[in-house]
Every structure is written in structure tokens, then in C-alpha cells.
Design an enzyme around this catalytic site. Structure first.
Site, PDB file in Angstrom:
ATOM      1  N   PHE A   1       0.570 -17.736   1.990  1.00 38.90           N
ATOM      2  CA  PHE A   1       0.076 -18.099   0.669  1.00 38.90           C
ATOM      3  C   PHE A   1       0.670 -17.043  -0.284  1.00 38.90           C
ATOM      4  O   PHE A   1       1.825 -16.665  -0.098  1.00 38.90           O
ATOM      5  CB  PHE A   1      -1.446 -18.288   0.705  1.00 38.90           C
ATOM      6  CG  PHE A   1      -1.762 -19.666   1.283  1.00 38.90           C
ATOM      7  CD1 PHE A   1      -1.429 -19.971   2.605  1.00 38.90           C
ATOM      8  CD2 PHE A   1      -2.266 -20.680   0.492  1.00 38.90           C
ATOM      9  CE1 PHE A   1      -1.608 -21.257   3.115  1.00 38.90           C
ATOM     10  CE2 PHE A   1      -2.448 -21.963   0.996  1.00 38.90           C
ATOM     11  CZ  PHE A   1      -2.120 -22.253   2.308  1.00 38.90           C
TER      12      PHE A   1
ATOM     13  N   ARG B   1      -4.527 -19.719  -6.885  1.00 40.07           N
ATOM     14  CA  ARG B   1      -3.727 -19.353  -5.717  1.00 40.07           C
ATOM     15  C   ARG B   1      -4.554 -18.472  -4.785  1.00 40.07           C
ATOM     16  O   ARG B   1      -5.503 -17.810  -5.207  1.00 40.07           O
ATOM     17  CB  ARG B   1      -2.464 -18.564  -6.132  1.00 40.07           C
ATOM     18  CG  ARG B   1      -1.471 -19.356  -6.963  1.00 40.07           C
ATOM     19  CD  ARG B   1      -0.741 -20.382  -6.090  1.00 40.07           C
ATOM     20  NE  ARG B   1       0.233 -21.157  -6.843  1.00 40.07           N
ATOM     21  CZ  ARG B   1      -0.051 -22.279  -7.505  1.00 40.07           C
ATOM     22  NH1 ARG B   1      -1.283 -22.771  -7.531  1.00 40.07           N
ATOM     23  NH2 ARG B   1       0.911 -22.931  -8.134  1.00 40.07           N
TER      24      ARG B   1
ATOM     25  N   TYR C   1      12.110 -24.666  -3.349  1.00 37.41           N
ATOM     26  CA  TYR C   1      11.787 -23.549  -2.457  1.00 37.41           C
ATOM     27  C   TYR C   1      11.049 -24.079  -1.224  1.00 37.41           C
ATOM     28  O   TYR C   1      11.419 -23.800  -0.076  1.00 37.41           O
ATOM     29  CB  TYR C   1      10.942 -22.522  -3.223  1.00 37.41           C
ATOM     30  CG  TYR C   1      10.328 -21.467  -2.352  1.00 37.41           C
ATOM     31  CD1 TYR C   1      11.125 -20.613  -1.602  1.00 37.41           C
ATOM     32  CD2 TYR C   1       8.939 -21.321  -2.272  1.00 37.41           C
ATOM     33  CE1 TYR C   1      10.558 -19.641  -0.787  1.00 37.41           C
ATOM     34  CE2 TYR C   1       8.368 -20.352  -1.474  1.00 37.41           C
ATOM     35  CZ  TYR C   1       9.180 -19.522  -0.729  1.00 37.41           C
ATOM     36  OH  TYR C   1       8.620 -18.571   0.077  1.00 37.41           O
TER      37      TYR C   1
ATOM     38  N   ARG D   1       4.839 -24.301 -15.652  1.00 38.48           N
ATOM     39  CA  ARG D   1       6.121 -24.023 -15.005  1.00 38.48           C
ATOM     40  C   ARG D   1       6.412 -25.184 -14.040  1.00 38.48           C
ATOM     41  O   ARG D   1       5.541 -25.536 -13.235  1.00 38.48           O
ATOM     42  CB  ARG D   1       5.985 -22.705 -14.229  1.00 38.48           C
ATOM     43  CG  ARG D   1       7.245 -22.208 -13.586  1.00 38.48           C
ATOM     44  CD  ARG D   1       7.047 -20.857 -12.930  1.00 38.48           C
ATOM     45  NE  ARG D   1       6.187 -20.907 -11.752  1.00 38.48           N
ATOM     46  CZ  ARG D   1       5.917 -19.874 -10.963  1.00 38.48           C
ATOM     47  NH1 ARG D   1       6.405 -18.678 -11.258  1.00 38.48           N
ATOM     48  NH2 ARG D   1       5.139 -20.000  -9.918  1.00 38.48           N
TER      49      ARG D   1
ATOM     50  N   GLY E   1       7.142 -27.396 -10.933  1.00 35.42           N
ATOM     51  CA  GLY E   1       7.025 -27.148  -9.497  1.00 35.42           C
ATOM     52  C   GLY E   1       5.741 -26.458  -9.080  1.00 35.42           C
ATOM     53  O   GLY E   1       5.572 -26.128  -7.910  1.00 35.42           O
TER      54      GLY E   1
ATOM     55  N   LYS F   1      12.234 -24.332   2.956  1.00 35.81           N
ATOM     56  CA  LYS F   1      11.457 -23.732   4.051  1.00 35.81           C
ATOM     57  C   LYS F   1      11.082 -24.797   5.085  1.00 35.81           C
ATOM     58  O   LYS F   1      11.044 -24.539   6.288  1.00 35.81           O
ATOM     59  CB  LYS F   1      10.197 -23.062   3.488  1.00 35.81           C
ATOM     60  CG  LYS F   1      10.488 -21.787   2.706  1.00 35.81           C
ATOM     61  CD  LYS F   1      10.870 -20.667   3.658  1.00 35.81           C
ATOM     62  CE  LYS F   1      11.095 -19.359   2.954  1.00 35.81           C
ATOM     63  NZ  LYS F   1      11.276 -18.237   3.874  1.00 35.81           N
TER      64      LYS F   1
ATOM     65  N   ALA G   1      14.913 -14.592   2.359  1.00 32.29           N
ATOM     66  CA  ALA G   1      14.998 -15.859   1.627  1.00 32.29           C
ATOM     67  C   ALA G   1      14.925 -15.582   0.132  1.00 32.29           C
ATOM     68  O   ALA G   1      14.434 -14.541  -0.287  1.00 32.29           O
ATOM     69  CB  ALA G   1      13.835 -16.783   1.999  1.00 32.29           C
TER      70      ALA G   1
ATOM     71  N   GLY H   1      16.629  -6.523  -1.406  1.00 34.11           N
ATOM     72  CA  GLY H   1      15.804  -5.491  -0.770  1.00 34.11           C
ATOM     73  C   GLY H   1      16.287  -4.099  -1.140  1.00 34.11           C
ATOM     74  O   GLY H   1      17.274  -3.936  -1.877  1.00 34.11           O
TER      75      GLY H   1
HETATM   76  N1  UDP Z   1       2.202 -17.329 -13.344  1.00 33.03           N
HETATM   77  C1  UDP Z   1       1.894 -17.216 -14.700  1.00 33.03           C
HETATM   78  N2  UDP Z   1       2.640 -16.370 -15.464  1.00 33.03           N
HETATM   79  C2  UDP Z   1       3.666 -15.628 -14.956  1.00 33.03           C
HETATM   80  C3  UDP Z   1       3.956 -15.726 -13.575  1.00 33.03           C
HETATM   81  C4  UDP Z   1       3.206 -16.600 -12.803  1.00 33.03           C
HETATM   82  O1  UDP Z   1       1.003 -17.889 -15.209  1.00 33.03           O
HETATM   83  O2  UDP Z   1       4.307 -14.883 -15.718  1.00 33.03           O
HETATM   84  C5  UDP Z   1       1.397 -18.225 -12.503  1.00 33.03           C
HETATM   85  C6  UDP Z   1       2.220 -19.288 -11.778  1.00 33.03           C
HETATM   86  O3  UDP Z   1       2.364 -20.434 -12.590  1.00 33.03           O
HETATM   87  C7  UDP Z   1       1.363 -19.533 -10.545  1.00 33.03           C
HETATM   88  C8  UDP Z   1       0.679 -18.184 -10.280  1.00 33.03           C
HETATM   89  O4  UDP Z   1       0.804 -17.446 -11.503  1.00 33.03           O
HETATM   90  O5  UDP Z   1       0.372 -20.483 -10.816  1.00 33.03           O
HETATM   91  C9  UDP Z   1       1.339 -17.391  -9.179  1.00 33.03           C
HETATM   92  O6  UDP Z   1       2.738 -17.385  -9.429  1.00 33.03           O
HETATM   93  P1  UDP Z   1       3.739 -16.452  -8.669  1.00 33.03           P
HETATM   94  O7  UDP Z   1       5.098 -16.643  -9.299  1.00 33.03           O
HETATM   95  O8  UDP Z   1       3.197 -15.066  -8.619  1.00 33.03           O
HETATM   96  O9  UDP Z   1       3.725 -16.975  -7.176  1.00 33.03           O
HETATM   97  P2  UDP Z   1       4.036 -18.448  -6.578  1.00 33.03           P
HETATM   98  O10 UDP Z   1       2.739 -19.213  -6.681  1.00 33.03           O
HETATM   99  O11 UDP Z   1       5.143 -19.033  -7.376  1.00 33.03           O
HETATM  100  O12 UDP Z   1       4.422 -18.157  -5.179  1.00 33.03           O
END
Ligand code: UDP
Length: 312
Positions: A152, A204, A124, A265, A267, A128, A58, A20
Site C-alpha cells: 500500500f 490511502r 504503473y 490527479r 489514475g 506491476k 521500478a 537510488g
Molecule cells: N497527493 C496530493 N498532493 C500531492 C501528492 C499526492 O493530494 O502533492 C495525494 C494523491 O492524489 C494520493 C495521495 O496523496 O491520493 C497519496 O499519493 P502519493 O503520490 O503519495 O502515493 P500513491 O497513492 O500515488 O502511491
């Protein structure tokens, strides 16, 4: 903090400033304490007359949580346990917890309701969910009432331009896209375009930070008025794909924002969208920012005016 102050609360901020920024907070009571330091926490509770705790702190990177799981268990679960112990000891019986849609895992039904099975697919989310379990147990054992807010995708920035995102390293989609628009990055990587979604990229539910902040104020009021423990989704109910976010950012910034497709990515579920009717009915909460461009515009305003974050 700003929403609490507007509503007449007196926030006491506890932060170790590992991620922060001191400049982001303007309060009289600030304690630079790590939740790992139980004695410092106990001392803080002795000094401050605390009615309720809102626990945000967190680690929150899905990718990192898969690579360094114990870092996540240590901070998100063990340090939350310290805070809960100190809160109980201090006689606090009201708690608002920042949980996540990542506790649901791969959706079997969409939009996600609070009674959807919770089977996280990343560490993660696991950490939680551990804290959600502690809170349920404490309610039974100590009458410790809590509101669990399952965020979200927190996004956007303070519309007044004072507070915004500044992470190092940055991993979240919207700030990364805006860094491309600022010329700080060459391109944005799309993590997978072969998901079972309309355009193949992950969907998302992006929830503006001001809407999220207002959910906390309402949760505190609910508990102060004698309301029982509960868990609520906090999302708009509208999903945007990664490609849609990039497109909307191109419109907001006027920059071409080059993109390239990278592997998935680990997860990442294909789609996470909230059914937030429970918080709407129970707490009277309603999202004000439901349009991707509108959310991105507030973030763009912050990043454009603070290209180096809080060091500007
Ligand atoms: N994402 C992406 N490229 C990036 C960062 C994120 O395609 O450089 C995608 C990621 O795979 C997810 C969405 O964007 O589907 C949102 O990711 P972010 O990391 O912002 O939030 P999270 O869903 O992990 O909380």
C-alpha cells in the site's frame, strides 16, 4: 537491507543508482548494474552465490506513468523480465516481488483482499500486474516460487535516522508536505476534494517502511522453509485521507503547512485500504506503525536532519 542484515542474511545489492543513493546502502556486495543490461546481470549471478532474489527496482509514480507509459513498461516490465530470465538461468528458484495495491484499480469491495479483481486504472499498476503474471507462469513451468507483496503506500523513514526518502522530483504526499514544513515549498496541493470519501480527499493506507521491510524477511523465510508461491497485501488496514495526513503533519511539525485544492490527479482511485489478514495468518506479520503521526514523525526526523537528502 538493514532488516535482512539484522536477521543474519547477506544481501547483495544491485542498483543502477538512477534514482537510488549509494550512501543509503552499507553492504560488502554492491553492483551498479541496470536491469536493462542482461550480460552484466548474468555476470553478477556468476560471481555471487544467490539463494533468493528480492526485486524492488521500478518507476513508481502514478502520474508520470500516465504521461509516459512506455517508460514504465520498459523499466517495470521488460527489465523485470531480464531479471527473471537471469535468475532462472542462474538456478535461483525463490523470488520476492514488490507489487502494489494499484493492481486492484477502483475497489469494488473495501478493505481490499488479495482475491479482489485486479483491473488497474493506471499504467504503473498495469506494469506491476504484468510481472505478477510472469511469476505465476514461472511457478507452473519451472517450480519457481515467489511471494508477491502488494504494497500500500510506503511511508516513514528508518527510525534510527540513517535511511529516508530522497527523490528528484518528489511526488509523494508525505515528503512533499514535510518540504513545506521545512520552508522548501510554499504550500501543498490537494489533488481533488470531491471524491466519495468522508472529507472528499483520497484515502490511502500508509505502511511504514520498517513494517514493509519485515514482510520481506518473513517472505524469504517462508520460501526458504519450502512455502509455496503466494500474494499478500502489506498495509495496516487503516486509511487516512490527504487532509488527515496534512493535519497530522501540522501536529508533528508545528508548522501551519498551507494547502490548496487542485484538480484530481489522473489514475487516482478514491480509496485504497488493505485487508492484510492473509499475511498476518500465513507469515505471522503484524504492522507496528499504525498511527499517522507516528509514521510521519519518523519521516520528519529524517527530513529535518537531511533537508537536502543524501547530499547532506
Ligand atoms: N497527493 C496530493 N498532493 C500531492 C501528492 C499526492 O493530494 O502533492 C495525494 C494523491 O492524489 C494520493 C495521495 O496523496 O491520493 C497519496 O499519493 P502519493 O503520490 O503519495 O502515493 P500513491 O497513492 O500515488 O502511491
Amino acid at each position: 537491507m538493514k532488516e535482512l542484515q539484522k536477521e543474519g542474511f547477506h544481501p547483495v545489492i544491485v542498483d543502477d543508482l538512477s534514482e537510488g543513493h549509494r550512501k543509503a546502502v552499507s553492504v560488502d556486495s554492491f553492483h551498479q548494474i541496470s536491469l536493462a543490461d542482461r550480460e552484466a546481470l548474468q555476470e553478477m549471478f556468476r560471481k555471487e552465490p544467490v539463494d533468493a532474489v528480492v526485486h524492488f527496482a521500478a518507476h513508481c509514480y502514478v502520474g508520470e506513468s500516465m504521461e509516459d507509459p512506455l517508460k514504465y513498461y520498459r523499466n517495470n516490465a521488460a527489465n523485470a523480465l531480464n531479471l527473471l530470465e537471469a535468475s532462472v538461468e542462474a538456478g535461483v528458484r525463490r523470488f520476492v516481488f514488490s507489487s502494489t495495491c494499484a493492481t486492484y484499480g477502483d475497489p469494488v469491495r473495501l478493505p481490499l483482499r488479495e482475491d479482489h479483481p485486479q483491473k488497474p486504472v493506471n499504467v504503473y499498476g498495469d506494469t506491476k500486474l504484468v510481472v505478477e503474471g510472469m511469476l505465476r507462469a514461472l511457478d507452473r513451468s519451472h517450480g519457481f516460487r515467489s511471494v508477491i507483496l502488494r504494497y500500500f503506500n510506503a511511508s516513514g523513514a528508518d527510525p534510527e535516522g540513517m535511511i529516508g526518502e530522497d527523490h528528484d522530483p518528489e511526488t509523494h504526499l508525505i515528503p512533499l508536505v514535510l518540504q513545506v514544513a521545512l520552508g522548501q515549498r510554499e504550500k501543498i496541493k490537494i489533488f481533488g476534494d470531491d471524491y466519495d470519501t468522508p472529507d472528499g480527499t483520497c484515502v490511502r493506507d500508509y505502511i511504514h517502511v520498517v513494517d514493509l521491510a519485515r514482510a520481506h524477511v518473513l517472505a524469504l523465510r517462508h520460501l526458504a522453509d519450502g512455502g509455496g508461491s503466494d500474494a499478500f497485501n502489506v498495509g495496516t488496514g487503516k486509511g487516512f485521507s490527504v487532509s488527515e495526513v496534512i493535519e497530522a503533519s501540522r501536529r508533528v511539525t508545528g508548522h501551519p503547512i498551507p494547502a490548496e485544492v487542485d484538480p484530481r490527479r489522473p489514475g487516482d482511485p478514491a480509496e485504497l485500504v488493505a485487508d492484510s489478514s492473509r499475511i498476518q495468518k500465513t507469515l505471522g506479520w503484524e504492522p507496528r506503525f499504525t498511527d499517522a503521526e507516528e509514521i510521519i514523525r519518523t519521516a520528519w526526523n529524517w527530513h529535518r536532519n537531511h533537508p537536502d537528502g543524501y547530499s547532506d
